[in-house]
Design a protein around this motif. Structure first.
Motif, PDB file in Angstrom:
ATOM      1  N   ALA A  67       6.415   3.118  -3.771  1.00  0.00           N
ATOM      2  CA  ALA A  67       7.253   2.231  -2.970  1.00  0.00           C
ATOM      3  C   ALA A  67       8.186   3.057  -2.081  1.00  0.00           C
ATOM      4  O   ALA A  67       8.292   2.816  -0.876  1.00  0.00           O
ATOM      5  CB  ALA A  67       8.049   1.306  -3.884  1.00  0.00           C
ATOM      6  N   GLY A  68       8.851   4.058  -2.670  1.00  0.00           N
ATOM      7  CA  GLY A  68       9.750   4.901  -1.887  1.00  0.00           C
ATOM      8  C   GLY A  68       9.017   5.589  -0.751  1.00  0.00           C
ATOM      9  O   GLY A  68       9.478   5.624   0.394  1.00  0.00           O
ATOM     10  N   LEU A  69       7.847   6.104  -1.063  1.00  0.00           N
ATOM     11  CA  LEU A  69       7.037   6.809  -0.058  1.00  0.00           C
ATOM     12  C   LEU A  69       6.751   5.938   1.153  1.00  0.00           C
ATOM     13  O   LEU A  69       6.950   6.354   2.301  1.00  0.00           O
ATOM     14  CB  LEU A  69       5.715   7.237  -0.723  1.00  0.00           C
ATOM     15  N   THR A  70       6.295   4.717   0.911  1.00  0.00           N
ATOM     16  CA  THR A  70       5.905   3.866   2.043  1.00  0.00           C
ATOM     17  C   THR A  70       7.128   3.271   2.750  1.00  0.00           C
ATOM     18  O   THR A  70       7.122   3.142   3.974  1.00  0.00           O
ATOM     19  CB  THR A  70       4.939   2.754   1.590  1.00  0.00           C
ATOM     20  N   PHE A  71       8.182   2.936   1.995  1.00  0.00           N
ATOM     21  CA  PHE A  71       9.410   2.473   2.648  1.00  0.00           C
ATOM     22  C   PHE A  71       9.902   3.534   3.639  1.00  0.00           C
ATOM     23  O   PHE A  71      10.189   3.247   4.796  1.00  0.00           O
ATOM     24  CB  PHE A  71      10.542   2.235   1.635  1.00  0.00           C
ATOM     25  N   PHE A  72       9.997   4.751   3.161  1.00  0.00           N
ATOM     26  CA  PHE A  72      10.528   5.831   3.994  1.00  0.00           C
ATOM     27  C   PHE A  72       9.624   6.144   5.175  1.00  0.00           C
ATOM     28  O   PHE A  72      10.091   6.497   6.253  1.00  0.00           O
ATOM     29  CB  PHE A  72      10.737   7.088   3.156  1.00  0.00           C
TER      30      PHE A  72
END
Lengths: 206, 206, 206
Positions: free
Chosen positions: B99-104
């Motif tokens: 989730a963090g990867l794609t949000f960022f």
């Protein structure tokens, strides 16, 4: 009388020199060539302040004032040369490193605060200026940064920065605030070295 | 209704928190002290965005808005505390990290594109924002960055950024473009984890 | 006739390409996936110049001119593909790397000097532009940077930068200065490889 400016410059030059020395001594066992030693000394000395200036969007301090680079380079080469003839006691290295750490922490907090950053960011910049050079050195030398594991190391940098900022917010004179920050940070780090104080080690359960 | 701005801020805070958590959990076995854990969590969380802003010549996001730093620090310390009592399932960590990867990745592409960068640079900035924090964490922890070897990890970040940019170029609404980017990136990464999809491994012939 | 500008662009593109190739070949034995290879090639190629521009407060060169990124990516993927069919002789790799090193050293010194930096800072920027990309590559690949230990590697970059600057200060034409810098740097590095010249290795006494 001492002006804040001359105190800042003196602390800066002293910090650059002792960090360069500690950088050279810390990587001594890695079989680098003389140029590698020079690079690591200079990176240790100016890395933290460079990162601070870049993150704050300020002109990098040694681009404006190359004397810092020259001091770092001379200190690194002098250390490499001297070290062939004299065994430097480990105690002296740790003391120099503690001095560099706290000098840079108050200088970093000071530079951020005086250019308009808030207190949280200024404290983080003090921490960053104090520890980032040594972290870069360790990463380049292929080691997990000692900063992340050593006795109250980063903690002392943060304490120095916070003390400086608290004194400034309380309306104290800049030279007094600088002295207070260096005093508290250095006392904490030296006490940690003397009595081996440590933060609890964090460990994932297996 | 959701404004693009509130969606961006929400994604940013969520991304910072989950990356800080994943950073702490990833370095659990390294015998760092509590401060080291805090530093690594925060570096993982804000490293990618910091690098993006510095390269683009923009003000660094957490200097403008220190709330991000505070969220990252609280998430790191909370994780270290909680982890003593509860075993966090590996599956949950990987999901949070994805989730963090794609949000960022979409946020990085968005920030570059909205400040006038072209499509190639915006896509690279999305990729960089998504993966650089984790790379910094791995380097500081003395490991070859997993990003460089893991199942479609960087690929998912690039896919999220490119999808977002394609939607914007096609004239779609910003919130729709953000959702599409996150959706595609997350789907790709989770599919890769579920079925262990990988890019071919590169190997020099001996 | 050759304009200084077209020579600079040609050297820059050639430097990016050969550094990307050398980056891919240097990490071949690390079991990275194809995307990891791409990232390392590009980081090797543009890392030094990125750091230079960030420290000098200039727009990062590949943000202004994404063609450099594309060249680096194509060179990395082409090398990875080609390498499956043809064994690249080690000699060719070292030659390409020496060319990239000296091209970048003069280009870095040139960019710093032409934007108003002094001679010390310009020479350091030449050195940094030449060696930082390879250092980043080695750190990401989990190794102590070769730069710090290899035969007159950083020394050749510094010699190229200093020669270029001396020629400029002496009032020589820019193309002549560029050629002199590349010539001296390349000659030094190739001589060091041929006869295994080295700086003395530094070692702390035990």
């Amino acid at each position: 009388v001492l002006s804040a400016e001359s105190v800042l410059f003196g602390l800066g030059v002293a910090g650059v020199a002792v960090f360069s020395i500690s950088g050279v001594l810390a990587v001594g066992r890695k079989e680098l060539d003389l140029f590698g030693v020079l690079v690591l000394g200079v990176v240790t000395a100016v890395g933290g302040g460079t990162l601070r200036d870049v993150v704050l969007g300020l002109p990098v301090f040694w681009v404006d004032e190359p004397a810092y680079l020259v001091v770092a380079a001379v200190a690194a080469l002098g250390t490499a040369a001297l070290e062939r003839f004299v065994a430097v006691p480990r105690r002296a290295i740790l003391l120099a490193d503690a001095a560099g750490l706290t000098f840079f922490a108050v200088l970093g907090a000071e530079r951020a605060y005086d250019t308009g950053a808030g207190l949280v960011v200024s404290a983080v910049m003090g921490l960053l200026t104090g520890v980032a050079g040594g972290m870069l050195r360790d990463v380049l030398a292929g080691e997990i940064p000692l900063v992340l594991r050593r006795e109250l190391y980063a903690t002392a940098a943060l304490a120095a920065a916070v003390t400086y900022l608290a004194a400034r917010v309380a309306g104290l004179d800049s030279v007094v605030a600088l002295s207070a920050g260096v005093g508290i940070g250095l006392a904490l780090r030296l006490a940690a070295l003397r009595w081996q104080l440590e933060l609890p080690v964090y460990r994932v359960r297996d």
